[in-house]
Scaffold this motif. Structure first.
Motif, mmCIF file in Angstrom:
data_model
loop_
_atom_site.group_PDB
_atom_site.id
_atom_site.type_symbol
_atom_site.label_atom_id
_atom_site.label_comp_id
_atom_site.label_asym_id
_atom_site.label_seq_id
_atom_site.Cartn_x
_atom_site.Cartn_y
_atom_site.Cartn_z
ATOM 1 N N PRO A 9 50.372 49.311 43.618
ATOM 2 C CA PRO A 9 51.348 48.830 44.600
ATOM 3 C C PRO A 9 52.735 48.788 43.993
ATOM 4 N N PRO A 10 53.754 49.083 44.782
ATOM 5 C CA PRO A 10 55.122 49.014 44.244
ATOM 6 C C PRO A 10 55.489 47.592 43.904
ATOM 7 N N PRO A 11 56.368 47.403 42.915
ATOM 8 C CA PRO A 11 56.797 46.038 42.582
ATOM 9 C C PRO A 11 57.535 45.422 43.756
ATOM 10 N N PRO A 12 57.472 44.112 43.849
ATOM 11 C CA PRO A 12 58.179 43.465 44.965
ATOM 12 C C PRO A 12 59.664 43.752 44.876
ATOM 13 N N PRO A 13 60.292 43.913 46.013
ATOM 14 C CA PRO A 13 61.725 44.221 45.991
ATOM 15 C C PRO A 13 62.532 43.096 45.364
ATOM 16 N N THR A 14 63.543 43.497 44.635
ATOM 17 C CA THR A 14 64.438 42.512 44.032
ATOM 18 C C THR A 14 65.312 41.906 45.124
ATOM 19 N N PRO A 15 65.284 40.595 45.237
ATOM 20 C CA PRO A 15 66.111 40.001 46.300
ATOM 21 C C PRO A 15 67.579 40.317 46.058
ATOM 22 N N PRO A 16 68.285 40.597 47.120
ATOM 23 C CA PRO A 16 69.704 40.926 46.939
ATOM 24 C C PRO A 16 70.479 39.744 46.377
ATOM 25 N N THR A 17 71.437 40.076 45.555
ATOM 26 C CA THR A 17 72.288 39.039 44.983
ATOM 27 C C THR A 17 73.239 38.536 46.060
ATOM 28 N N PRO A 18 73.161 37.245 46.340
ATOM 29 C CA PRO A 18 74.059 36.757 47.398
ATOM 30 C C PRO A 18 75.511 36.928 46.985
ATOM 31 N N PRO A 19 76.329 37.300 47.927
ATOM 32 C CA PRO A 19 77.744 37.468 47.570
ATOM 33 C C PRO A 19 78.374 36.131 47.160
ATOM 34 N N ALA A 20 79.308 36.246 46.271
ATOM 35 C CA ALA A 20 80.005 35.039 45.829
ATOM 36 C C ALA A 20 80.724 34.414 47.020
ATOM 37 N N PRO A 21 80.621 33.103 47.145
ATOM 38 C CA PRO A 21 81.279 32.476 48.294
ATOM 39 C C PRO A 21 82.783 32.729 48.276
ATOM 40 N N THR A 22 83.281 32.995 49.445
ATOM 41 C CA THR A 22 84.713 33.232 49.576
ATOM 42 C C THR A 22 85.444 31.901 49.564
ATOM 43 N N PRO A 23 86.310 31.728 48.617
ATOM 44 C CA PRO A 23 87.032 30.446 48.590
ATOM 45 C C PRO A 23 87.872 30.283 49.845
ATOM 46 N N PRO A 24 87.991 29.069 50.289
ATOM 47 C CA PRO A 24 88.819 28.867 51.490
ATOM 48 C C PRO A 24 90.249 29.319 51.219
ATOM 49 N N PRO A 25 90.840 29.888 52.217
ATOM 50 C CA PRO A 25 92.214 30.371 52.003
ATOM 51 C C PRO A 25 93.158 29.220 51.670
ATOM 52 N N THR A 26 94.030 29.503 50.772
ATOM 53 C CA THR A 26 95.041 28.508 50.401
ATOM 54 C C THR A 26 96.066 28.413 51.523
ATOM 55 N N PRO A 27 96.182 27.247 52.097
ATOM 56 C CA PRO A 27 97.137 27.156 53.214
ATOM 57 C C PRO A 27 98.563 27.459 52.749
ATOM 58 N N ALA A 28 99.223 28.184 53.589
ATOM 59 C CA ALA A 28 100.615 28.503 53.261
ATOM 60 C C ALA A 28 101.452 27.227 53.327
#
Length: 408
Positions: free
Chosen positions: A187-206
């Protein structure tokens, strides 16, 4: 009466034993009381005389037969057929018959029972994952087990033990089996879970643009039940001439301290009503926010101190202010004392009563110098030899000092 058998043409029935005699000439009658006569009859050999019998057998085996008279020759078909089948048997007529030595064909039937084989089972083995239990199917019979019992990597031969069904010559054989091949799949090895994307920091308010100015709103002192109004436009200004909308936050003054029963804004007018609850409380405040509605512009904020007087009830306790955290006490480093100078020191008292008490230290190095101090006024002297005259650093007098021990 006498009968000549040679003159008799007869028909003989060997089974009924009845004979019909026909005379070719009129017999001569002889007076006699004895009318018996003897006739010799030779029959023809037939299948019924042979006593032919074929026992049941196994399909494919050579057919066997038995007779009570005659000799068995060729049997057709020569091998047992499945089910009830008619067989033709050649039998040579024995002596004593009119057809002795001739071959006659006699029929007989028998049942051929088949032997269960792998072609009947039609074994089929499924492919499967390595390590899983081997499975398969058969058209006839029942699979008992597989060897090996679990799938091996790649194409492999597996032996299946099969129970023989009824109706076969080997019914009940517990060791019957067939082989077949199947493929063990890794059997094929279990799929590697995708690396979650790094959280996007909240935008710095102008940074907002400050277009609202404010001046300090005077603190308000109200009596029990008093209403006070304030025109907020007198304390907030929009530099571009735009109108302002206001909001008020009086949660502390209303809910916590109970100074006000309400604080509302209508247009630019703030209305505050003091509680009539006869409860004194500390000074509180309300917060006013001014907004010009322009995106990117800063809001204006102002605070109004609130005090209510005229109450005679107990003053509710002021919420305690938590003490500031005590900073850790730094531990000063332990100073390392300097290495002592390799010198010898002597301390003794001078005996001159005019000096009160004089403490003297004599160092062997350098150059046997000595120093001593007068205890009464902490005046220091230096002395350059082991014995002799010393001079004070700020001399007020001279001291003659000898190194002799003891006092006069």
């Amino acid at each position: 009466m006498s009968i000549n058998a040679d003159n008799i043409i007869g028909t003989y029935d060997i089974y009924s034993k009845q004979y019909i005699l026909t005379f070719t000439e009129k017999p001569t009658l002889i007076e006699s009381t004895d009318c018996s006569f003897q006739i010799s009859i030779i029959p023809e050999f037939e299948c019924a005389y042979s006593g032919l019998s074929i026992p049941d057998g196994i399909v494919g085996d050579t057919v066997t037969a038995t007779v009570t008279e005659g000799t068995i020759g060729t049997i057709t078909p020569s091998a047992y057929q499945q089910g009830l089948t008619d067989y033709s048997v050649q039998i040579t007529a024995p002596g004593g018959y009119t057809n002795a030595g001739t071959i006659i064909l006699c029929p007989a039937s028998a049942t051929g029972t088949p032997t269960f084989g792998c072609s009947d089972a039609a074994l089929s083995i499924n492919n499967g994952n390595v390590g899983a239990t081997v499975t398969g199917t058969v058209s006839l019979g029942t699979i008992v087990s597989f060897t090996p019992s679990t799938y091996v990597s790649g194409s492999t031969q597996y032996f299946a033990k099969i129970t023989v069904p009824s109706g076969y010559s080997n019914t009940g054989d517990t060791e019957f089996g067939c082989s077949g091949s199947a493929t063990g799949i890794n059997p094929p090895p279990p799929p590697t879970p995708p690396t979650p994307p790094a959280p996007t920091p909240p935008p710095t308010p102008a940074p907002c643009t400050s277009r609202i100015t404010s001046s300090s709103i005077p603190a308000q002192t109200l009596t029990q039940g008093q209403t006070v109004t304030i025109n907020l436009n007198s304390y907030f200004t929009q530099l571009d001439g735009l109108s302002l909308s206001y909001s008020v936050n009086a949660a502390q003054a209303i809910n916590f301290y109970g100074l006000l029963s309400s604080a509302t804004i209508s247009g630019s007018t703030l209305t505050m009503v003091a509680n009539n609850n006869n409860v004194c409380s500390p000074t509180s405040s309300v917060q006013i926010t001014a907004d010009d509605g322009v995106s990117g512009n800063c809001i204006g904020v102002g605070n109004i101190g609130i005090t209510v007087t005229g109450c005679s009830g107990p003053t509710p306790p002021t919420p305690p202010t938590p003490p500031p955290p005590t900073p850790p006490t730094p531990t000063p480093p332990t100073p390392t004392p300097p290495a002592p100078t390799p010198s010898l020191y002597y301390t003794f008292n001078a005996c001159d009563p005019s000096l009160a008490a004089v403490d003297v230290q004599l160092a062997s190095q350098p150059a046997n110098n000595a120093r001593y101090v007068r205890s009464s006024d902490m005046t220091f002297w230096t002395y350059d030899n082991n014995a002799g005259t010393s001079t004070a650093t700020n001399p007020t007098a001279s001291l003659n000092f000898t190194s002799n021990t003891g006092c006069p």
